[in-house]
Design a protein around this motif. Structure first.
Motif, mmCIF file in Angstrom:
data_model
loop_
_atom_site.group_PDB
_atom_site.id
_atom_site.type_symbol
_atom_site.label_atom_id
_atom_site.label_comp_id
_atom_site.label_asym_id
_atom_site.label_seq_id
_atom_site.Cartn_x
_atom_site.Cartn_y
_atom_site.Cartn_z
ATOM 1 N N TYR A 127 0.844 -1.195 0.000
ATOM 2 C CA TYR A 127 0.000 0.000 0.000
ATOM 3 C C TYR A 127 0.877 1.241 0.000
ATOM 4 C CZ TYR A 127 -3.135 3.553 2.077
ATOM 5 O OH TYR A 127 -3.849 4.697 2.349
ATOM 6 N N ASP A 128 0.665 2.101 -0.991
ATOM 7 C CA ASP A 128 1.354 3.382 -1.043
ATOM 8 C C ASP A 128 0.338 4.466 -0.720
ATOM 9 O OD1 ASP A 128 2.656 5.746 -1.620
ATOM 10 O OD2 ASP A 128 3.536 5.042 -3.501
ATOM 11 N N PRO A 129 0.360 4.998 0.511
ATOM 12 C CA PRO A 129 -0.643 5.992 0.895
ATOM 13 C C PRO A 129 -0.463 7.334 0.206
ATOM 14 C CG PRO A 129 0.980 5.736 2.641
ATOM 15 C CD PRO A 129 1.286 4.682 1.616
ATOM 16 N N ASP A 130 0.693 7.553 -0.420
ATOM 17 C CA ASP A 130 0.971 8.837 -1.054
ATOM 18 C C ASP A 130 0.673 8.842 -2.549
ATOM 19 O OD1 ASP A 130 1.938 9.980 1.358
ATOM 20 O OD2 ASP A 130 3.848 8.957 1.073
ATOM 21 N N ALA A 131 0.387 7.688 -3.120
ATOM 22 C CA ALA A 131 0.106 7.599 -4.551
ATOM 23 C C ALA A 131 -1.345 7.979 -4.834
ATOM 24 C CB ALA A 131 0.393 6.193 -5.060
ATOM 25 N N ALA A 132 -1.597 8.394 -6.065
ATOM 26 C CA ALA A 132 -2.962 8.705 -6.462
ATOM 27 C C ALA A 132 -3.771 7.420 -6.589
ATOM 28 C CB ALA A 132 -2.945 9.449 -7.797
ATOM 29 N N GLY A 133 -5.045 7.494 -6.270
ATOM 30 C CA GLY A 133 -5.913 6.333 -6.423
ATOM 31 C C GLY A 133 -6.711 6.048 -5.169
ATOM 32 N N THR A 134 -7.405 4.920 -5.208
ATOM 33 C CA THR A 134 -8.210 4.462 -4.082
ATOM 34 C C THR A 134 -7.896 3.003 -3.809
ATOM 35 O OG1 THR A 134 -10.006 5.978 -4.654
ATOM 36 C CG2 THR A 134 -10.551 4.160 -3.186
ATOM 37 N N ALA A 135 -7.577 2.698 -2.572
ATOM 38 C CA ALA A 135 -7.239 1.332 -2.173
ATOM 39 C C ALA A 135 -8.447 0.695 -1.500
ATOM 40 C CB ALA A 135 -6.045 1.342 -1.218
ATOM 41 N N TRP A 136 -8.826 -0.482 -1.965
ATOM 42 C CA TRP A 136 -9.912 -1.240 -1.354
ATOM 43 C C TRP A 136 -9.318 -2.160 -0.303
ATOM 44 C CZ3 TRP A 136 -13.553 -3.170 -5.883
ATOM 45 C CH2 TRP A 136 -13.971 -2.052 -6.615
ATOM 46 N N ALA A 137 -9.971 -2.240 0.840
ATOM 47 C CA ALA A 137 -9.411 -3.032 1.932
ATOM 48 C C ALA A 137 -10.529 -3.504 2.853
ATOM 49 C CB ALA A 137 -8.392 -2.200 2.718
ATOM 50 N N ARG A 138 -10.145 -4.310 3.816
ATOM 51 C CA ARG A 138 -11.082 -4.799 4.823
ATOM 52 C C ARG A 138 -10.466 -4.538 6.193
ATOM 53 N NH1 ARG A 138 -13.425 -10.971 5.483
ATOM 54 N NH2 ARG A 138 -15.377 -10.394 6.533
ATOM 55 N N ALA A 139 -11.181 -3.804 7.020
ATOM 56 C CA ALA A 139 -10.683 -3.447 8.344
ATOM 57 C C ALA A 139 -11.236 -4.422 9.377
ATOM 58 C CB ALA A 139 -11.087 -2.024 8.689
ATOM 59 N N HIS A 140 -10.335 -4.983 10.172
ATOM 60 C CA HIS A 140 -10.706 -5.935 11.219
ATOM 61 C C HIS A 140 -10.507 -5.274 12.584
ATOM 62 C CE1 HIS A 140 -10.699 -9.083 8.159
ATOM 63 N NE2 HIS A 140 -9.464 -8.788 7.855
ATOM 64 N N LEU A 141 -11.529 -5.306 13.417
ATOM 65 C CA LEU A 141 -11.447 -4.680 14.735
ATOM 66 C C LEU A 141 -10.759 -5.641 15.714
ATOM 67 C CD1 LEU A 141 -12.164 -2.141 16.318
ATOM 68 C CD2 LEU A 141 -14.396 -3.165 16.822
ATOM 69 N N LEU A 142 -9.513 -5.320 16.055
ATOM 70 C CA LEU A 142 -8.683 -6.152 16.921
ATOM 71 C C LEU A 142 -8.276 -5.371 18.165
ATOM 72 C CD1 LEU A 142 -6.145 -7.644 14.311
ATOM 73 C CD2 LEU A 142 -8.324 -8.639 15.046
ATOM 74 N N THR A 143 -7.742 -6.089 19.143
ATOM 75 C CA THR A 143 -7.079 -5.396 20.242
ATOM 76 C C THR A 143 -5.728 -4.901 19.753
ATOM 77 O OG1 THR A 143 -5.935 -7.350 21.099
ATOM 78 C CG2 THR A 143 -8.190 -6.954 21.899
ATOM 79 N N ALA A 144 -5.200 -3.904 20.421
ATOM 80 C CA ALA A 144 -3.880 -3.400 20.064
ATOM 81 C C ALA A 144 -2.831 -4.507 20.182
ATOM 82 C CB ALA A 144 -3.514 -2.223 20.975
#
Length: 208
Positions: free
Chosen positions: A71-88
């Protein structure tokens, strides 16, 4: 901080794949057995997310025999993902296993939340990123320290595409045609996989 959203944009989008990082074991199609986390419970819940940035495939995976998702957070575009709620603590153990380290240590999230990213080492999944919050809980993930444009792109294997695509389908936000088109257009996959070919892999995974 008790919980975080672990943002998975690669194979850990799939529930059964993530289960190996939490409960331990070897995933189907994989070549590595994972020790698991201290807390082996599954995520409290999961959610489909879209982040600014780019998912691309690069390097060579000893597990999947092809390119890995980054994942490049600085590149143009939209990243599709799945967020999982975990403990730290669970996130720390998942991250450790991705970094080929033994689980069991804790992470200091302070620098990450303050700066948006922090490097734990030079490795390909040793840069932590905080792309925002969801429902007041931090979204956190890990990626490589380099930019997408700085490395050669590598085509992912069929097994990897099947698992990654299956996980995005599990998220329930996108249909099979959308996921196939998305994955086939990612740098590294583009030119190697067509949307039709990815669609067939997803259908095989659903049938299996």
């Amino acid at each position: 901080m008790q919980r975080v959203w672990y943002v998975a944009y690669g194979s850990n989008t799939a529930t059964e794949r993530l289960r190996c990082y939490l409960a331990g074991g070897r995933p189907a199609g994989g070549a590595r057995t994972y020790p698991g986390a201290r807390d082996r419970s599954m995520p409290l819940r999961s959610a489909a997310v879209q982040l600014p940035g780019l998912v691309y495939f690069a390097t060579e995976s000893p597990v999947w025999r092809g390119g890995l998702a980054f994942y490049d957070p600085d590149a143009a575009g939209t990243a599709w993902a799945r967020a999982h709620l975990l403990t730290a603590e669970q996130f720390a153990d998942v991250a450790a296993q991705e970094m080929y380290r033994a689980p069991g240590g804790d992470l200091d999230f302070g620098p990450l939340l303050a700066e948006g990213r922090t490097r734990l080492g030079p490795g390909r999944y040793e840069t932590l990123v905080h792309p925002g919050d969801l429902e007041g809980v931090p979204l956190v993930t890990f990626t490589a320290p380099w930019r997408a444009a700085d490395v050669p792109w590598t085509a992912p294997s069929a097994a990897y595409v099947r698992v990654l695509g299956g996980g995005l389908l599990e998220a329930g936000r996108w249909g099979a045609d959308e996921v196939a088109g998305y994955l086939a257009s990612r740098p590294g996959a583009a030119g190697r996989w067509t949307a039709a070919e990815v669609g067939r892999l997803l259908a095989e995974g659903a049938a299996g």
